[in-house]
Design an enzyme around this catalytic site. Structure first.
Site, PDB file in Angstrom:
ATOM      1  N   ARG A 314       0.806  -1.224   0.000  1.00  0.00           N
ATOM      2  CA  ARG A 314       0.000   0.000   0.000  1.00  0.00           C
ATOM      3  C   ARG A 314       0.841   1.277   0.000  1.00  0.00           C
ATOM      4  NH1 ARG A 314      -2.843  -3.584   3.364  1.00  0.00           N
ATOM      5  NH2 ARG A 314      -4.857  -4.195   2.473  1.00  0.00           N
ATOM      6  N   LYS A 336       2.871  10.860 -11.986  1.00  0.00           N
ATOM      7  CA  LYS A 336       2.009   9.999 -12.778  1.00  0.00           C
ATOM      8  C   LYS A 336       2.683   8.641 -12.962  1.00  0.00           C
ATOM      9  CE  LYS A 336      -0.827  12.940 -15.749  1.00  0.00           C
ATOM     10  NZ  LYS A 336      -1.152  13.248 -17.159  1.00  0.00           N
ATOM     11  N   GLU A 378       9.148  16.582 -25.807  1.00  0.00           N
ATOM     12  CA  GLU A 378       8.592  17.106 -24.561  1.00  0.00           C
ATOM     13  C   GLU A 378       9.202  18.465 -24.204  1.00  0.00           C
ATOM     14  OE1 GLU A 378       6.064  15.898 -23.168  1.00  0.00           O
ATOM     15  OE2 GLU A 378       5.956  13.762 -23.646  1.00  0.00           O
ATOM     16  N   LYS A 420       7.171  22.169 -15.542  1.00  0.00           N
ATOM     17  CA  LYS A 420       6.284  21.088 -15.116  1.00  0.00           C
ATOM     18  C   LYS A 420       6.055  21.142 -13.606  1.00  0.00           C
ATOM     19  CE  LYS A 420       5.064  16.306 -15.588  1.00  0.00           C
ATOM     20  NZ  LYS A 420       5.306  15.013 -16.254  1.00  0.00           N
ATOM     21  N   GLU A 430      -4.406  16.633 -11.926  1.00  0.00           N
ATOM     22  CA  GLU A 430      -4.935  16.911 -13.262  1.00  0.00           C
ATOM     23  C   GLU A 430      -6.437  17.182 -13.240  1.00  0.00           C
ATOM     24  OE1 GLU A 430      -4.805  14.598 -17.403  1.00  0.00           O
ATOM     25  OE2 GLU A 430      -2.833  14.808 -16.502  1.00  0.00           O
ATOM     26  N   ARG A 434      -3.280  21.057 -15.234  1.00  0.00           N
ATOM     27  CA  ARG A 434      -2.231  20.095 -15.589  1.00  0.00           C
ATOM     28  C   ARG A 434      -2.502  19.395 -16.915  1.00  0.00           C
ATOM     29  NH1 ARG A 434       0.663  15.516 -11.699  1.00  0.00           N
ATOM     30  NH2 ARG A 434       1.950  14.626 -13.354  1.00  0.00           N
ATOM     31  N   ASN A 438      -0.650  17.679 -21.723  1.00  0.00           N
ATOM     32  CA  ASN A 438      -0.975  16.646 -22.702  1.00  0.00           C
ATOM     33  C   ASN A 438      -1.108  17.212 -24.112  1.00  0.00           C
ATOM     34  OD1 ASN A 438      -1.158  14.333 -20.951  1.00  0.00           O
ATOM     35  ND2 ASN A 438      -3.032  15.239 -20.119  1.00  0.00           N
ATOM     36  N   HIS A 441      -0.850  14.948 -27.086  1.00  0.00           N
ATOM     37  CA  HIS A 441      -0.895  13.571 -26.604  1.00  0.00           C
ATOM     38  C   HIS A 441      -2.160  12.821 -27.015  1.00  0.00           C
ATOM     39  CE1 HIS A 441       2.558  14.874 -24.373  1.00  0.00           C
ATOM     40  NE2 HIS A 441       2.657  13.736 -23.698  1.00  0.00           N
ATOM     41  N   HIS A 445      -1.234   9.310 -28.403  1.00  0.00           N
ATOM     42  CA  HIS A 445      -1.650   8.031 -27.823  1.00  0.00           C
ATOM     43  C   HIS A 445      -2.395   7.183 -28.844  1.00  0.00           C
ATOM     44  CE1 HIS A 445      -1.436   9.751 -23.448  1.00  0.00           C
ATOM     45  NE2 HIS A 445      -0.251   9.541 -23.989  1.00  0.00           N
ATOM     46  N   HIS A 458       7.408   7.067 -27.907  1.00  0.00           N
ATOM     47  CA  HIS A 458       6.403   7.980 -27.370  1.00  0.00           C
ATOM     48  C   HIS A 458       6.682   9.422 -27.796  1.00  0.00           C
ATOM     49  CE1 HIS A 458       3.550   9.859 -24.709  1.00  0.00           C
ATOM     50  NE2 HIS A 458       4.510  10.499 -24.057  1.00  0.00           N
TER      51      HIS A 458
END
Length: 556
Positions: A314, A336, A378, A420, A430, A434, A438, A441, A445, A458
């Site tokens: 956990r 993330k 990026e 960032k 997000e 935030r 993306n 993206h 994706h 990527h």
């Protein structure tokens, strides 16, 4: 220039019980002429040579605080002496602050032209990467109080302000701008400050980012952040032969027991079975909840290790040690984590912040050219969505970035992390802002899933996705053709694709509907309005179809 570094330097010297010297004052004392007169009679080149000679003499002294001129770092020998002989402190603020403090100062020959703002912006673009490359400590001077600034410096030096020799006698408000340098000569060890440090401010979850060369060998840095007795390093089959033994040796030297877990390499390996391999290794070695997981690798390793750290018992401590440009400028920062699903990228995961991010820029020496270009996507993204001055710098320095120039790369990494970190500070999970990270993206994706994970890197998909998002922004009247074409050129200059794969309209739409930003089945895009500012909005299907048709035929 105009930094107030003399005021801060004098106060710091009193606290450290050292002698304060200003290199400009020393030049004037030696020549018997003012700086403007030297510039007028001899020219800037001759002045820089005099300055280099003075700095050579002064940095050889012990127990001083030296305030240099803002342009001292333009001389390569001076940069080397400042870095080797002392601890370099960089005070940073805005162009507006500089203008405020220098507007009535006629003793600054470089600002006497008709447009001092433009001149300052030029100087900033030229000098900022050099400051970033040699600065051991960076102080953002938003707090207008000399005592606060001095105490911040002392804390960064590992000293207690209360125990230092003197108190600051001049706590009046002041505004301190960008571009100054100070160097504390050998009275303070340089070894512990051979890097750039940033902070991600998230309250109790705040953590530092350290950027520098040779950090894999910094035993004290690792000992500081691996709190327990055990560490588990997760890496992949490409990075392990290069850096695993080196990191393990440093961890052992720091007194840690080390477990190593090596995963297969590639975006296509960012899967549930490979996540289970991490858990298998941890359980087999009986790793407890005080074990620190260390992600040594690129974005795939970082995302999977972060997800494992969030889930194992956990939640266990996590350290990110990114080894690719893409992961150093983006994926290692912000918390993330996750894995891919055949129907969507990063759809299974968690927000989980690391204890620290350690970016050893020396690992980029072994980075293939294709991976370097992928990382630049990026970097470009950060300039496109929020900082056009940074985008200008990227465009002007693309050759140096592709050539792996260490000064250029350090600046690109640091500025990207600053951008960032500031966005994550405002919107950790997000909920709104935030999402602008993306940019490109949604298209990217879809490309990755449509072609099969790993076919395009990527960053390659992000580069092409940004070109498509710029085209969509232009068709909606949010940016003009000049801005769209400029961003396309920058992406292409980075060695990234600017023509999209032909997935078919139905496939494009189906894949883009599986996106975390979407609500109620409507596809949401990050668009530009104008270049340097991003917004989130839905797009009419007819306009989207035009962009998809255009971008699979030619550069958008």
């Amino acid at each position: 220039m105009g930094s107030g570094k003399t005021t801060v330097g004098r106060a710091l010297a009193r606290k450290l019980n050292k002698r304060f010297i200003d290199s400009d004052h020393e030049i004037e004392a030696r020549t018997g002429a003012s700086i403007p007169v030297i510039f007028e009679v001899e020219g800037e080149a001759a002045f820089r040579q005099r300055e280099a000679e003075v700095i050579s003499d002064l940095t050889a002294l012990d127990d001083i605080v030296l305030a240099t001129g803002g342009g001292a770092i333009l001389n390569e020998a001076s940069r080397a002496m400042l870095a080797e002989r002392g601890t370099v402190i960089y005070l940073r603020a805005s162009i507006n602050s500089i203008l405020h403090r220098t507007s009535h100062d006629k003793n600054r020959p470089l600002l006497q032209g008709p447009d001092p703002r433009r001149r300052l912006e030029e100087l900033s673009r030229q000098r900022e990467p050099m400051y970033a490359a040699i600065a051991d400590i960076v102080i953002d001077t938003g707090r207008p109080n000399v005592q606060f600034l001095v105490n911040t410096i002392l804390t960064q030096l590992g000293l207690s302000p209360a125990r230092c020799a003197d108190t600051v006698m001049n706590p009046e408000p002041m505004s301190i701008p960008v571009l100054p340098l100070m160097s504390v000569a050998p009275g303070v060890s340089h070894a512990h400050f051979a890097s750039v440090r940033l902070q991600v401010d998230l309250g109790a979850r705040s953590y530092p980012i350290t950027i520098g060369t040779g950090l894999l060998d910094d035993v004290e840095l690792l000992r500081q952040h691996v709190q327990g007795e055990r560490a588990a390093v997760v890496t992949n089959t490409v990075v392990a032969p290069l850096y695993l033994e080196r990191l393990t040796r440093s961890l052992v030297a720091a007194g840690k027991q080390v477990t190593t877990i090596v995963l297969p390499d590639g975006e296509e390996e960012k899967t549930w079975p490979n996540l289970m391999k991490i858990f298998d290794g941890l359980l087999t070695d009986k790793c407890d909840r005080k074990t620190t997981l260390i992600a040594l690798g690129g974005g795939v390793v970082g995302d999977m290790t972060g997800f494992a750290a969030a889930s194992y018992m956990r939640g266990v401590p996590l350290i990110q040690i990114p080894t690719t440009l893409l992961s150093q400028v983006d994926s290692s920062v912000g918390g993330k984590t996750g894995i891919n699903h055949p129907l969507g990228k990063n759809m299974i995961g968690a927000f989980y912040q690391p204890q620290t991010v350690i970016a050893d820029t020396a690992t980029l020496d072994t980075l293939p050219a294709r991976e370097l270009s992928a990382g630049l996507a990026e970097v470009i993204k950060h300039g496109a969505i929020i900082d056009t001055v940074f985008l200008d710098w990227i465009e002007a320095n693309m050759g140096a970035l592709l050539a792996k120039d260490p000064v250029a790369l350090t600046h690109a990494i640091r500025r990207s992390c600053e951008i960032k970190a500031d966005i994550v500070r405002q919107d950790e999970r997000e909920a709104g802002l935030r999402a602008i990270l993306n940019f490109g993206h949604t298209f990217a994706h879809a490309i990755e899933a449509g072609l099969g994970y790993g076919t395009w890197l990527h960053g390659e998909a992000v580069g092409c996705g940004m070109v498509m998002a710029a085209d969509l922004s232009c068709r909606l009247g949010l940016i003009d053709v000049v801005a769209k074409d400029r961003l396309t050129r920058i992406v292409g200059a980075a060695g990234l694709p600017v023509i999209a794969p032909d997935l078919g309209l139905a496939t494009w739409l189906e894949l883009m509907q599986v996106d975390k930003k979407n609500e109620g089945g409507a596809i949401k895009f990050i668009l530009l309005q104008p270049l340097g500012k991003a917004l989130i909005r839905n797009v009419p299907d007819s306009i989207l179809a035009q962009t998809l048709h255009a971008c699979v035929q030619r550069a958008c």
